[in-house]
Design a protein around this motif. Sequence first.
Motif, PDB file in Angstrom:
ATOM      1  N   ILE A 104       0.844  -1.201   0.000  1.00 28.81           N
ATOM      2  CA  ILE A 104       0.000   0.000   0.000  1.00 28.81           C
ATOM      3  C   ILE A 104       0.878   1.249   0.000  1.00 28.81           C
ATOM      4  O   ILE A 104       0.602   2.228  -0.713  1.00 28.81           O
ATOM      5  CB  ILE A 104      -0.949   0.003   1.212  1.00 28.81           C
ATOM      6  N   GLU A 105       1.950   1.226   0.778  1.00 26.67           N
ATOM      7  CA  GLU A 105       2.854   2.372   0.829  1.00 26.67           C
ATOM      8  C   GLU A 105       3.510   2.611  -0.533  1.00 26.67           C
ATOM      9  O   GLU A 105       3.668   3.759  -0.965  1.00 26.67           O
ATOM     10  CB  GLU A 105       3.923   2.139   1.902  1.00 26.67           C
ATOM     11  N   GLN A 106       3.880   1.540  -1.228  1.00 24.93           N
ATOM     12  CA  GLN A 106       4.466   1.683  -2.565  1.00 24.93           C
ATOM     13  C   GLN A 106       3.474   2.324  -3.528  1.00 24.93           C
ATOM     14  O   GLN A 106       3.838   3.204  -4.327  1.00 24.93           O
ATOM     15  CB  GLN A 106       4.911   0.312  -3.090  1.00 24.93           C
ATOM     16  N   LEU A 107       2.212   1.894  -3.460  1.00 17.48           N
ATOM     17  CA  LEU A 107       1.191   2.494  -4.317  1.00 17.48           C
ATOM     18  C   LEU A 107       0.959   3.957  -3.947  1.00 17.48           C
ATOM     19  O   LEU A 107       0.773   4.811  -4.823  1.00 17.48           O
ATOM     20  CB  LEU A 107      -0.111   1.696  -4.213  1.00 17.48           C
ATOM     21  N   HIS A 108       0.979   4.245  -2.665  1.00 16.47           N
ATOM     22  CA  HIS A 108       0.779   5.618  -2.216  1.00 16.47           C
ATOM     23  C   HIS A 108       1.917   6.513  -2.723  1.00 16.47           C
ATOM     24  O   HIS A 108       1.681   7.641  -3.188  1.00 16.47           O
ATOM     25  CB  HIS A 108       0.708   5.667  -0.693  1.00 16.47           C
ATOM     26  N   ASP A 109       3.128   6.016  -2.628  1.00 19.64           N
ATOM     27  CA  ASP A 109       4.274   6.784  -3.135  1.00 19.64           C
ATOM     28  C   ASP A 109       4.104   7.100  -4.616  1.00 19.64           C
ATOM     29  O   ASP A 109       4.398   8.216  -5.074  1.00 19.64           O
ATOM     30  CB  ASP A 109       5.577   6.006  -2.920  1.00 19.64           C
ATOM     31  N   ALA A 110       3.620   6.106  -5.375  1.00 18.93           N
ATOM     32  CA  ALA A 110       3.435   6.307  -6.820  1.00 18.93           C
ATOM     33  C   ALA A 110       2.340   7.327  -7.093  1.00 18.93           C
ATOM     34  O   ALA A 110       2.459   8.173  -7.989  1.00 18.93           O
ATOM     35  CB  ALA A 110       3.103   4.980  -7.491  1.00 18.93           C
ATOM     36  N   VAL A 111       1.269   7.279  -6.299  1.00 21.58           N
ATOM     37  CA  VAL A 111       0.131   8.177  -6.511  1.00 21.58           C
ATOM     38  C   VAL A 111       0.482   9.626  -6.186  1.00 21.58           C
ATOM     39  O   VAL A 111       0.086  10.557  -6.900  1.00 21.58           O
ATOM     40  CB  VAL A 111      -1.074   7.706  -5.660  1.00 21.58           C
ATOM     41  N   ARG A 112       1.237   9.839  -5.103  1.00 18.52           N
ATOM     42  CA  ARG A 112       1.495  11.217  -4.671  1.00 18.52           C
ATOM     43  C   ARG A 112       2.780  11.806  -5.249  1.00 18.52           C
ATOM     44  O   ARG A 112       3.098  12.966  -4.990  1.00 18.52           O
ATOM     45  CB  ARG A 112       1.537  11.278  -3.146  1.00 18.52           C
ATOM     46  N   ALA A 113       3.521  11.018  -6.038  1.00 14.33           N
ATOM     47  CA  ALA A 113       4.761  11.532  -6.626  1.00 14.33           C
ATOM     48  C   ALA A 113       4.449  12.648  -7.621  1.00 14.33           C
ATOM     49  O   ALA A 113       3.530  12.530  -8.449  1.00 14.33           O
ATOM     50  CB  ALA A 113       5.523  10.405  -7.320  1.00 14.33           C
ATOM     51  N   GLU A 114       5.183  13.737  -7.535  1.00 14.30           N
ATOM     52  CA  GLU A 114       5.000  14.844  -8.462  1.00 14.30           C
ATOM     53  C   GLU A 114       5.323  14.390  -9.893  1.00 14.30           C
ATOM     54  O   GLU A 114       6.279  13.657 -10.130  1.00 14.30           O
ATOM     55  CB  GLU A 114       5.921  16.003  -8.081  1.00 14.30           C
ATOM     56  N   ASN A 115       4.499  14.823 -10.828  1.00 12.64           N
ATOM     57  CA  ASN A 115       4.711  14.539 -12.253  1.00 12.64           C
ATOM     58  C   ASN A 115       4.684  13.043 -12.567  1.00 12.64           C
ATOM     59  O   ASN A 115       5.238  12.609 -13.583  1.00 12.64           O
ATOM     60  CB  ASN A 115       6.044  15.137 -12.737  1.00 12.64           C
ATOM     61  N   GLN A 116       4.065  12.259 -11.701  1.00 16.35           N
ATOM     62  CA  GLN A 116       3.970  10.828 -11.961  1.00 16.35           C
ATOM     63  C   GLN A 116       2.885  10.578 -13.008  1.00 16.35           C
ATOM     64  O   GLN A 116       1.742  11.009 -12.870  1.00 16.35           O
ATOM     65  CB  GLN A 116       3.634  10.066 -10.678  1.00 16.35           C
ATOM     66  N   SER A 117       3.224   9.891 -14.073  1.00 16.41           N
ATOM     67  CA  SER A 117       2.266   9.594 -15.136  1.00 16.41           C
ATOM     68  C   SER A 117       1.447   8.358 -14.760  1.00 16.41           C
ATOM     69  O   SER A 117       1.815   7.585 -13.873  1.00 16.41           O
ATOM     70  CB  SER A 117       3.006   9.333 -16.446  1.00 16.41           C
ATOM     71  N   TRP A 118       0.325   8.180 -15.476  1.00 13.77           N
ATOM     72  CA  TRP A 118      -0.489   6.987 -15.278  1.00 13.77           C
ATOM     73  C   TRP A 118       0.334   5.734 -15.552  1.00 13.77           C
ATOM     74  O   TRP A 118       0.236   4.739 -14.819  1.00 13.77           O
ATOM     75  CB  TRP A 118      -1.724   7.033 -16.165  1.00 13.77           C
ATOM     76  N   LYS A 119       1.176   5.781 -16.573  1.00 11.93           N
ATOM     77  CA  LYS A 119       2.003   4.610 -16.892  1.00 11.93           C
ATOM     78  C   LYS A 119       2.926   4.257 -15.733  1.00 11.93           C
ATOM     79  O   LYS A 119       3.165   3.088 -15.432  1.00 11.93           O
ATOM     80  CB  LYS A 119       2.819   4.871 -18.158  1.00 11.93           C
ATOM     81  N   GLY A 120       3.465   5.292 -15.074  1.00  8.84           N
ATOM     82  CA  GLY A 120       4.338   5.041 -13.937  1.00  8.84           C
ATOM     83  C   GLY A 120       3.596   4.393 -12.781  1.00  8.84           C
ATOM     84  O   GLY A 120       4.110   3.479 -12.128  1.00  8.84           O
ATOM     85  N   ILE A 121       2.375   4.866 -12.523  1.00  5.31           N
ATOM     86  CA  ILE A 121       1.554   4.281 -11.462  1.00  5.31           C
ATOM     87  C   ILE A 121       1.220   2.834 -11.806  1.00  5.31           C
ATOM     88  O   ILE A 121       1.313   1.933 -10.960  1.00  5.31           O
ATOM     89  CB  ILE A 121       0.270   5.098 -11.263  1.00  5.31           C
ATOM     90  N   PHE A 122       0.864   2.608 -13.075  1.00  6.85           N
ATOM     91  CA  PHE A 122       0.506   1.256 -13.495  1.00  6.85           C
ATOM     92  C   PHE A 122       1.708   0.317 -13.394  1.00  6.85           C
ATOM     93  O   PHE A 122       1.551  -0.858 -13.025  1.00  6.85           O
ATOM     94  CB  PHE A 122      -0.036   1.263 -14.927  1.00  6.85           C
ATOM     95  N   ARG A 123       2.896   0.814 -13.716  1.00 10.21           N
ATOM     96  CA  ARG A 123       4.096  -0.038 -13.617  1.00 10.21           C
ATOM     97  C   ARG A 123       4.321  -0.484 -12.162  1.00 10.21           C
ATOM     98  O   ARG A 123       4.724  -1.623 -11.915  1.00 10.21           O
ATOM     99  CB  ARG A 123       5.325   0.700 -14.141  1.00 10.21           C
TER     100      ARG A 123
END
Length: 517
Positions: A104-123
């Motif tokens: 969950i923490e890894q997903l949260h980091d991906a979601v709140r990262a600045e300039n994170q694209s959808w592809k990055g979250i999906f990866r």
Amino acid sequence: MSHIENAPLSPAGFRIVDLFAGPGGLDVAADVLGHQVTGIEWDSEACKTRGEAGLDTFKGDVREFRAIFFPRAQVLTGGPPCQTFTVAGHGAGRRALADVLKYIEQLHDAVRAENQSWKGIFRTWHRISEKLRSKEREAEKVKARKREVEDIRATKRRAIRKRLVHLGNSDDAAKNILKELKDPQKLEFQDYELKGLLKELSDLNDELVKLKDELEELGDERTGLVLQPLWWVIERSKRPGSTPYEAVILEQVPTVMPVWKEYAKVLATLGYKTRTQLMHTEAFGVPQTRRRAVLMARFDPIAFANKTHPGYLRKVSESHMHYQPRAEQADHLFSDAPEKDESGKSKEKWVSMEKALKKAKEVAGNLELDPPPELHDRPDFTVVSNYGTGGDPKLRGRRDHDTPAATVTGKISRNRVVRKDNGEHLARFSSAESGVLQTFPVAYPWSGKDVPQQIGNAVPPRLALHVLRHVLEPELNDEEAEKRLEQATTALENWKPKKPVEVLEREDWDKHPFAGR
């Protein structure tokens, strides 16, 4: 094609996708509140009940579906199977919980990262999913070997028993030796063949210990399932072209509360007002003591747009008193005042088994059900649990007729029901009666195999009424909310199944009304 295609929504109605939907506890509550629900459930027996109840259902593994399959759904609900966390005091439970919190923490980091694209979250999600799938495949291999070793060990034990009898031991003596057998190599026998069999049995025992340790390290396959609702919310919030769910409601056993609290942090980042609440079912009119960890969330578009913290939802107000065992009630006989809710209004007394079952008989008579449900006339009774208490399997829990039931589990059909005055055995609870103790309608069409397990795994519909009303109709004032719940409770008690419907398969999703834009 789904039967809800042409069903109009009520003015306050929502379209709900219910993950891990079970036999329909939340769904029947949503139905009487005027919402449209489609559930996803893998268990074929629960799907049979849902079909007979006229509940829209997809049969399949939630992991085979995606949030984008149902773009018209406005609300996400569910109770992912989390039995592995119920042993949180043991090593396996602690590791499973720690793993989920880490993901969950890894997903949260991906979601709140600045300039994170959808592809990055999906990866990030793909990496987590692949790791979990790899562990699951390895666990299947270990389980297969474990079953093989257990079969071989059973064969060796039979051979040892036969050899013991051959050497002059009675059959009972041979059985007792095997029963007490913990460390085969420490037994002293002169017989060469028997010593060899005991050595082989010892080696098999050692291998089984190692295999069990391996399975604990690999974790439970359900670990990945608990992440599914969170991913559905993230996908609807972050995937280009998608719109966030308007509300999210999740529930499970109390040991899952740490997971819900971490979920809430992610949902707040995504613009949801949240609330986690440990709910006592008897405090919401359920004739049963049971605790559930509930996560509630409502989307706040302004907070989402401005990237501000959306705040928190109010707690769901309890309508009934908490149950206290008679041994503890004496301390409260001289209390200053009865329990009151947040508004200062006195709560109703909890509902007893006797009251709930008596009301069910009245309702069944008024509905003139054909065939009539199995409802028994009993004198004052005591329910003797199938479970032991205090670690003593011989010390069975007991509840009298004029108190709420103990937690309804899949073993409810094994509970003994006896006369309170003399212990005479009475009829055990039928499926209809067990369902009523979970607050299912007396007319609920329980179907398929292992109905007690279906009932035990279900969300109590009356608890679901309170939560759904609270999250989906926040605009109602206290008086309006109370009236709404009264009407819904009456509708739930008098609910009758619609026309049975066919359970859908995954490949039917693109024709579903929730799939169309």
